[in-house]
Design a protein around this motif. Structure first.
Motif, PDB file in Angstrom:
ATOM      1  N   ILE A 256      -2.058   9.742  -8.048  1.00 31.39           N
ATOM      2  CA  ILE A 256      -1.215   9.150  -7.013  1.00 31.39           C
ATOM      3  C   ILE A 256      -1.723   7.754  -6.676  1.00 31.39           C
ATOM      4  N   GLU A 257      -0.858   6.782  -6.681  1.00 32.38           N
ATOM      5  CA  GLU A 257      -1.247   5.414  -6.350  1.00 32.38           C
ATOM      6  C   GLU A 257      -1.632   5.331  -4.877  1.00 32.38           C
ATOM      7  N   LYS A 258      -2.620   4.491  -4.573  1.00 30.07           N
ATOM      8  CA  LYS A 258      -3.196   4.415  -3.226  1.00 30.07           C
ATOM      9  C   LYS A 258      -2.157   4.091  -2.158  1.00 30.07           C
ATOM     10  N   GLU A 259      -1.117   3.352  -2.521  1.00 28.87           N
ATOM     11  CA  GLU A 259      -0.119   2.963  -1.525  1.00 28.87           C
ATOM     12  C   GLU A 259       0.661   4.166  -0.988  1.00 28.87           C
ATOM     13  N   TYR A 260       0.602   5.295  -1.703  1.00 25.02           N
ATOM     14  CA  TYR A 260       1.333   6.481  -1.274  1.00 25.02           C
ATOM     15  C   TYR A 260       0.425   7.506  -0.576  1.00 25.02           C
ATOM     16  N   LEU A 261      -0.843   7.171  -0.400  1.00 26.88           N
ATOM     17  CA  LEU A 261      -1.776   8.082   0.245  1.00 26.88           C
ATOM     18  C   LEU A 261      -1.904   7.787   1.739  1.00 26.88           C
ATOM     19  N   HIS A 262      -2.376   8.788   2.466  1.00 30.39           N
ATOM     20  CA  HIS A 262      -2.570   8.676   3.904  1.00 30.39           C
ATOM     21  C   HIS A 262      -3.447   7.484   4.263  1.00 30.39           C
ATOM     22  N   LYS A 263      -3.006   6.707   5.252  1.00 33.30           N
ATOM     23  CA  LYS A 263      -3.801   5.596   5.774  1.00 33.30           C
ATOM     24  C   LYS A 263      -4.117   5.900   7.237  1.00 33.30           C
ATOM     25  N   PRO A 264      -5.395   6.000   7.589  1.00 31.86           N
ATOM     26  CA  PRO A 264      -5.769   6.377   8.961  1.00 31.86           C
ATOM     27  C   PRO A 264      -5.232   5.400  10.008  1.00 31.86           C
ATOM     28  N   TYR A 265      -4.781   5.970  11.111  1.00 34.48           N
ATOM     29  CA  TYR A 265      -4.358   5.178  12.270  1.00 34.48           C
ATOM     30  C   TYR A 265      -5.371   5.416  13.383  1.00 34.48           C
ATOM     31  N   PHE A 266      -5.840   4.337  14.020  1.00 34.39           N
ATOM     32  CA  PHE A 266      -6.829   4.464  15.077  1.00 34.39           C
ATOM     33  C   PHE A 266      -6.312   3.869  16.381  1.00 34.39           C
ATOM     34  N   GLN A 267      -6.543   4.612  17.464  1.00 31.07           N
ATOM     35  CA  GLN A 267      -6.258   4.110  18.803  1.00 31.07           C
ATOM     36  C   GLN A 267      -7.324   3.081  19.182  1.00 31.07           C
ATOM     37  N   PRO A 268      -7.055   2.225  20.175  1.00 31.64           N
ATOM     38  CA  PRO A 268      -8.093   1.296  20.640  1.00 31.64           C
ATOM     39  C   PRO A 268      -9.384   2.004  21.032  1.00 31.64           C
ATOM     40  N   SER A 269      -9.249   3.202  21.598  1.00 33.72           N
ATOM     41  CA  SER A 269     -10.435   3.948  22.029  1.00 33.72           C
ATOM     42  C   SER A 269     -11.259   4.478  20.863  1.00 33.72           C
ATOM     43  N   CYS A 270     -10.701   4.413  19.649  1.00 32.55           N
ATOM     44  CA  CYS A 270     -11.425   4.893  18.460  1.00 32.55           C
ATOM     45  C   CYS A 270     -12.381   3.849  17.902  1.00 32.55           C
ATOM     46  N   MET A 271     -12.205   2.595  18.303  1.00 30.83           N
ATOM     47  CA  MET A 271     -12.883   1.515  17.603  1.00 30.83           C
ATOM     48  C   MET A 271     -14.386   1.484  17.821  1.00 30.83           C
TER      49      MET A 271
END
Length: 294
Positions: A256-271
């Motif tokens: 599977i090409e990387k563009e179709y894989l899950h990309k993590p989303y982070f809230q400001p509080s995650c940083m």
């Protein structure tokens, strides 16, 4: 949590790191016995789908397996083949396996394993030098394409540089102990592991201080796990080393090409979270306050 799959629950204590097991503690406050081992009702979690027909676990996500047990527990031998089958079917998902029983692994691998599957990340726990010298040689010899070490709860200094020098270990995670009877974690131990990993360019992640933390000879009591994680991040010892490349595949066997894989989303509080480096990202469940000051 959306990134945890517990196909069975309950465990038998195996070594020093188990003495104050968080699972035993949490079960006890619910009036349950952590020694009771059973197959869970969520056994098929990686295969579950949403109403839209899409899998709940997305392609490319990393799922931590058996966080309230041990994947290679003898008492789970009858259930493990079905778990392997699920992981084989979801060859588009990364599965993080963790064990204190590496001596049982070779006899517990599924048919057709050969040199390992691309989507399995195998890790052993080493809480002190004794367990590192006992378990890491086994880790190095086992047929897995991705290997890592969990030093949590970290109970003493560990010198693992000779094992890291093999180039086989891709990641080391470290953290202190929590809950009932938590023992101290000394920042000098963390800093030493971080330096060892940096010298070998191995990924290192300090996830949390633990409840009782020692830094520069001063003892800190930090019961809030969110604060622990923020303090771990502020320590500045995490290291992004050589990339860990997973070759995930679709049901037909095509990568599977990387563009179709899950990309993590982070809230400001995650940083400022110590675990962000190894995290799937926010599941947007709405249980935390994304506007929390950081």
């Amino acid at each position: 949590m959306h990134d945890i799959w517990n196909p069975w629950h309950g465990c038998i204590k195996a070594s020093e790191g188990c003495d104050n097991c968080y699972m035993y503690f949490l079960d006890s406050i619910r009036g349950e016995d952590g020694r009771k081992i059973y197959r869970t009702g969520n056994f098929d979690y990686p295969l579950q789908r949403r109403r839209s027909g899409e899998y709940r676990v997305m392609s490319g996500e990393l799922i931590r397996v058996c966080m309230t047990s041990d994947f290679f527990l003898m008492e789970a031998d009858a259930w493990r083949p079905d778990a392997w089958r699920i992981m084989r079917e979801r060859c588009d998902v990364k599965f993080f396996l963790l064990t204190k029983r590496p001596e049982r692994v070779e006899q517990s691998l599924p048919p057709g394993w050969n040199e390992g599957w691309d989507n399995i990340f195998f890790n052993v726990t080493c809480e002190n030098q004794k367990r590192a010298d006992e378990r890491l040689p086994i880790l190095l010899d086992l047929p897995f394409k991705h290997k890592g070490v969990m030093t949590a709860p970290l109970l003493s200094a560990i010198d693992m540089e000779k094992y890291l020098a093999t180039g086989v270990i891709e990641q080391v995670i470290a953290g202190g102990e929590n809950y009932n009877g938590a023992r101290s974690c000394d920042f000098d131990w963390i800093r030493s592991l971080s330096l060892q990993c940096k010298r070998m360019d191995v990924n290192f992640c300090f996830i949390e201080t633990g409840t009782n933390f020692i830094k520069d000879g001063k003892r800190y009591h930090i019961p809030d796990k969110r604060v622990q994680s923020e303090m771990a991040f502020k320590a500045g010892v995490n290291h992004v080393g050589k990339p860990i490349e997973f070759h995930l595949r679709d049901p037909l066997g095509f990568e599977i090409e990387k563009e179709y894989l899950h990309k993590p989303y982070f809230q400001p509080s995650c940083m400022r979270c110590g675990s962000r480096q190894i995290c799937n990202g926010c599941s947007r469940c709405g249980k935390c306050n994304p506007q929390r000051e950081i």
